[in-house]
Design an enzyme around this catalytic site. Structure first.
Site, PDB file in Angstrom:
ATOM      1  CE1 TYR A  95      -4.410  -1.009  -0.355  1.00 29.40           C
ATOM      2  CE2 TYR A  95      -3.328  -3.004   0.434  1.00 29.40           C
ATOM      3  CZ  TYR A  95      -4.401  -2.382  -0.171  1.00 29.40           C
ATOM      4  OH  TYR A  95      -5.463  -3.128  -0.623  1.00 29.40           O
ATOM      5  CD  GLU A 137      -6.924  -5.824   0.316  1.00 30.54           C
ATOM      6  OE1 GLU A 137      -5.687  -5.730   0.485  1.00 30.54           O
ATOM      7  OE2 GLU A 137      -7.553  -5.111  -0.489  1.00 30.54           O
ATOM      8  CD  GLN A 207      -7.794 -12.373 -11.140  1.00 29.03           C
ATOM      9  OE1 GLN A 207      -7.967 -11.601 -12.063  1.00 29.03           O
ATOM     10  NE2 GLN A 207      -6.658 -12.405 -10.458  1.00 29.03           N
ATOM     11  CB  SER A 209     -15.621 -18.390 -13.065  1.00 29.92           C
ATOM     12  OG  SER A 209     -15.704 -17.001 -13.110  1.00 29.92           O
ATOM     13  N   GLY A 275     -21.022 -16.693 -24.184  1.00 31.54           N
ATOM     14  CA  GLY A 275     -19.682 -17.240 -24.401  1.00 31.54           C
ATOM     15  C   GLY A 275     -19.121 -17.911 -23.159  1.00 31.54           C
ATOM     16  CB  VAL A 276     -15.654 -18.123 -21.850  1.00 37.10           C
ATOM     17  CG1 VAL A 276     -15.205 -16.715 -21.484  1.00 37.10           C
ATOM     18  CG2 VAL A 276     -14.953 -19.168 -20.987  1.00 37.10           C
ATOM     19  CG  LEU A 278     -20.726 -21.955 -19.984  1.00 37.71           C
ATOM     20  CD1 LEU A 278     -21.551 -22.888 -20.857  1.00 37.71           C
ATOM     21  CD2 LEU A 278     -19.358 -21.767 -20.577  1.00 37.71           C
ATOM     22  CB  THR A 279     -16.893 -20.680 -16.319  1.00 37.68           C
ATOM     23  OG1 THR A 279     -16.608 -19.282 -16.280  1.00 37.68           O
ATOM     24  CG2 THR A 279     -16.274 -21.263 -17.570  1.00 37.68           C
ATOM     25  CG  PHE A 396     -14.419 -13.014 -17.273  1.00 36.54           C
ATOM     26  CD1 PHE A 396     -14.303 -13.604 -16.022  1.00 36.54           C
ATOM     27  CD2 PHE A 396     -15.240 -13.604 -18.204  1.00 36.54           C
ATOM     28  CE1 PHE A 396     -14.976 -14.765 -15.722  1.00 36.54           C
ATOM     29  CE2 PHE A 396     -15.912 -14.775 -17.914  1.00 36.54           C
ATOM     30  CZ  PHE A 396     -15.789 -15.357 -16.682  1.00 36.54           C
ATOM     31  N   GLY A 397     -12.699  -8.892 -15.930  1.00 38.96           N
ATOM     32  CA  GLY A 397     -12.008  -7.610 -16.027  1.00 38.96           C
ATOM     33  C   GLY A 397     -12.606  -6.670 -15.011  1.00 38.96           C
TER      34      GLY A 397
HETATM   35  C1  HEM Z   1      -7.441  -4.330  -8.915  1.00 40.95           C
HETATM   36  C2  HEM Z   1      -8.491  -0.312  -6.417  1.00 40.95           C
HETATM   37  C3  HEM Z   1      -4.360  -0.818  -3.906  1.00 40.95           C
HETATM   38  C4  HEM Z   1      -2.961  -4.168  -7.099  1.00 40.95           C
HETATM   39  C5  HEM Z   1      -8.085  -3.221  -8.416  1.00 40.95           C
HETATM   40  C6  HEM Z   1      -9.384  -2.776  -8.868  1.00 40.95           C
HETATM   41  C7  HEM Z   1      -9.667  -1.643  -8.187  1.00 40.95           C
HETATM   42  C8  HEM Z   1      -8.565  -1.367  -7.299  1.00 40.95           C
HETATM   43  C9  HEM Z   1     -10.939  -0.815  -8.315  1.00 40.95           C
HETATM   44  C10 HEM Z   1     -10.254  -3.460  -9.914  1.00 40.95           C
HETATM   45  C11 HEM Z   1     -11.076  -4.520  -9.224  1.00 40.95           C
HETATM   46  C12 HEM Z   1     -11.773  -5.481 -10.179  1.00 40.95           C
HETATM   47  O1  HEM Z   1     -11.107  -6.035 -11.038  1.00 40.95           O
HETATM   48  O2  HEM Z   1     -12.970  -5.690 -10.021  1.00 40.95           O
HETATM   49  C13 HEM Z   1      -7.466  -0.111  -5.499  1.00 40.95           C
HETATM   50  C14 HEM Z   1      -7.442   0.946  -4.496  1.00 40.95           C
HETATM   51  C15 HEM Z   1      -6.278   0.798  -3.785  1.00 40.95           C
HETATM   52  C16 HEM Z   1      -5.575  -0.340  -4.353  1.00 40.95           C
HETATM   53  C17 HEM Z   1      -8.535   1.980  -4.296  1.00 40.95           C
HETATM   54  C18 HEM Z   1      -5.730   1.626  -2.652  1.00 40.95           C
HETATM   55  C19 HEM Z   1      -6.424   2.102  -1.669  1.00 40.95           C
HETATM   56  C20 HEM Z   1      -3.610  -1.773  -4.559  1.00 40.95           C
HETATM   57  C21 HEM Z   1      -2.264  -2.153  -4.200  1.00 40.95           C
HETATM   58  C22 HEM Z   1      -1.853  -3.074  -5.108  1.00 40.95           C
HETATM   59  C23 HEM Z   1      -2.964  -3.290  -6.035  1.00 40.95           C
HETATM   60  C24 HEM Z   1      -1.508  -1.620  -2.982  1.00 40.95           C
HETATM   61  C25 HEM Z   1      -0.523  -3.770  -5.219  1.00 40.95           C
HETATM   62  C26 HEM Z   1       0.603  -3.121  -5.352  1.00 40.95           C
HETATM   63  C27 HEM Z   1      -4.053  -4.485  -7.869  1.00 40.95           C
HETATM   64  C28 HEM Z   1      -4.033  -5.476  -8.934  1.00 40.95           C
HETATM   65  C29 HEM Z   1      -5.342  -5.538  -9.439  1.00 40.95           C
HETATM   66  C30 HEM Z   1      -6.113  -4.579  -8.698  1.00 40.95           C
HETATM   67  C31 HEM Z   1      -2.825  -6.276  -9.386  1.00 40.95           C
HETATM   68  C32 HEM Z   1      -5.872  -6.442 -10.561  1.00 40.95           C
HETATM   69  C33 HEM Z   1      -6.058  -5.752 -11.838  1.00 40.95           C
HETATM   70  C34 HEM Z   1      -4.842  -5.756 -12.724  1.00 40.95           C
HETATM   71  O3  HEM Z   1      -4.027  -6.669 -12.651  1.00 40.95           O
HETATM   72  O4  HEM Z   1      -4.718  -4.839 -13.544  1.00 40.95           O
HETATM   73  N1  HEM Z   1      -7.620  -2.346  -7.456  1.00 40.95           N
HETATM   74  N2  HEM Z   1      -6.329  -0.852  -5.380  1.00 40.95           N
HETATM   75  N3  HEM Z   1      -3.998  -2.481  -5.670  1.00 40.95           N
HETATM   76  N4  HEM Z   1      -5.313  -3.973  -7.742  1.00 40.95           N
HETATM   77 FE1  HEM Z   1      -5.830  -2.473  -6.509  1.00 40.95          FE
END
Ligand code: HEM
Length: 403
Positions: A95, A137, A207, A209, A275-276, A278-279, A396-397
């Protein structure tokens, strides 16, 4: 607790950051990955390239900031993101890295407009938001670890079976290498797979499902081969299809996600997929049949044609049951599909069709699929007067893409 002045500064600058949202987050990723390239092991390179994550993160930060004095109100959103973070292995120590680079990016984009007072207020606000995520978390990590068969981070699973379900979708049956029990899950949840691809500098996490009912000694995922090796999503799914054979070891995180079938309700349930998508619907269908055999369920699946339609036999078998009805929609059926009566409706699901065929007034709706499909279904249901608390969806996404 933040002081009133800080709250005011943060709230009053939300619109400015919103206006520059994408520029700030693009800069943020550039700076952060420059200083911490190891984070490319966690972030999805496809989402970065397409700007999807940029928007998701930006909108989440502004939403949180706008509610900085009442974060409780956005707890459901925090939880949904926290599920994803837990599944990816995001930890407390990540963070401050995000916070530092977000502030640097704000300074960089806003220039002199970002006074020390403003930066200081946002630093404090970010700390409060980050603590909210870290707290939620931490509970999720403890729950993942302490449940029967659970574990905290990634665990080694062997590909026990690999089965082609259609021209483009293949199922992988995954069993733990240690032969110990595996965590239970709720239908609709997903796992993350961490892949090391030969010749690639960074790991890829994706990810998928779970596509079977809970309560088995394996997890099943059913993966679509995405087009294009240059597209990073294509890279991962093609790698799974082409290079991951039975006997291969994969690293998996424990099931996560809040898009889950509510089995306490007894309302009719309508499961729609494209499509996919459906999982998760397969997992829900199988679960209803297992644990709520009296519950009425309608399974609606839209595919291009029979060549790409996966898991048809499993649905057809369940549709023999009195409480289960299924409909297959093909938008481009082949001659063979026609000759063998493989589909029920040619074309797309429409508002009129839903009104006529499903119990719109009482059912709970769950759906998953490509964005245009999801937008259409969501719009039809709202149009038909279905209350939002009976509408549940996942795609997805990052979720922001639907808004
Ligand atoms: C995904 C917000 C902190 C890593 C996401 C998503 C949101 C979000 C809205 C998309 C969720 C979805 O896919 O439904 C935030 C907020 C943070 C925060 C508000 C701080 C308060 C962090 C930190 C890390 C991180 C500290 C790691 C260094 C990721 C990763 C994804 C993700 C890897 C998956 C999407 C991707 O790979 O592009 N976060 N996040 N996030 N977050 Fe965070």
């Amino acid at each position: 607790m933040l002081d009133q002045k800080t709250i005011e500064i943060v709230k009053s600058t939300v619109p400015v950051l919103e206006q520059h949202g994408e520029a700030i987050t693009t800069k943020f990723y550039q700076l952060m990955f420059g200083n911490h390239p190891e984070l490319l092991n966690i972030f999805n390179h496809a989402n970065q390239k397409q700007g999807r994550q940029q928007r998701a993160l930006a909108s989440a930060v502004y939403a949180a900031a706008a509610y900085i004095d009442n974060l409780e109100a956005i707890l459901p959103v925090v939880k949904q993101i926290a599920h994803k973070h837990r599944s990816l292995g995001i930890k407390q120590e990540h963070y401050p890295i995000v916070g530092k680079h977000l502030l640097l990016a704000i300074k960089d984009v806003l220039g002199d407009a970002a006074t020390d007072e403003i930066i200081d207020a946002w630093a404090k606000a970010y700390g409060v938001i980050a603590d909210a995520f870290i707290g939620v978390e931490a509970e999720m990590y403890a729950e993942a670890k302490n449940q029967k068969g659970g574990w905290e981070d990634f665990r080694r699973f062997i590909v026990d079976k690999k089965i082609a379900e259609s021209d483009v979708i293949t199922s992988f049956y995954l069993k733990p290498v240690d032969h110990k029990p595996i965590a239970d899950f709720r239908p609709g949840q997903y796992i993350s797979i961490k892949l090391e691809i030969e010749g690639e500098k960074f790991t890829h996490i994706r990810q998928y499902s779970l596509s079977d009912a809970p309560g088995k000694d394996y997890y099943r995922i059913s993966v679509k081969r995405e087009a294009g090796m240059l597209n990073p999503d294509g890279k991962v799914s093609n790698y799974l299809h082409d290079s991951v054979e039975e006997g291969e070891i994969l690293q998996i995180s424990a099931p996560a996600g809040d898009f889950v079938l509510d089995t306490n309700k007894e309302t009719p349930v309508v499961l729609l997929s494209g499509g996919v998508g459906l999982t998760p619907m397969m997992s829900m269908l199988k679960t209803v049949v297992d644990v709520q055999p009296e519950r009425k369920v309608t399974f609606i699946h839209a595919a291009q044609n029979g060549n790409v339609h996966a898991l048809r036999d499993e649905v057809e078998e369940l549709a023999q049951l009195e409480k289960v009805t299924s409909y297959f929609f093909y938008d481009s059926p082949t001659e063979e599909d026609r000759e063998n009566n493989r589909f029920d409706v040619e074309g797309y699901v429409t508002r009129e069709w839903l009104e006529e065929k499903v119990p719109v007034g009482e059912a709970d709706f769950y759906f998953c699929g490509p964005v245009p499909f999801m937008k259409a279904i969501n719009g039809f249901l709202l149009d038909l007067g279905v209350n939002e608390d009976r509408i549940h969806f996942e795609f997805f996404g990052p979720k922001a893409a639907l808004v």
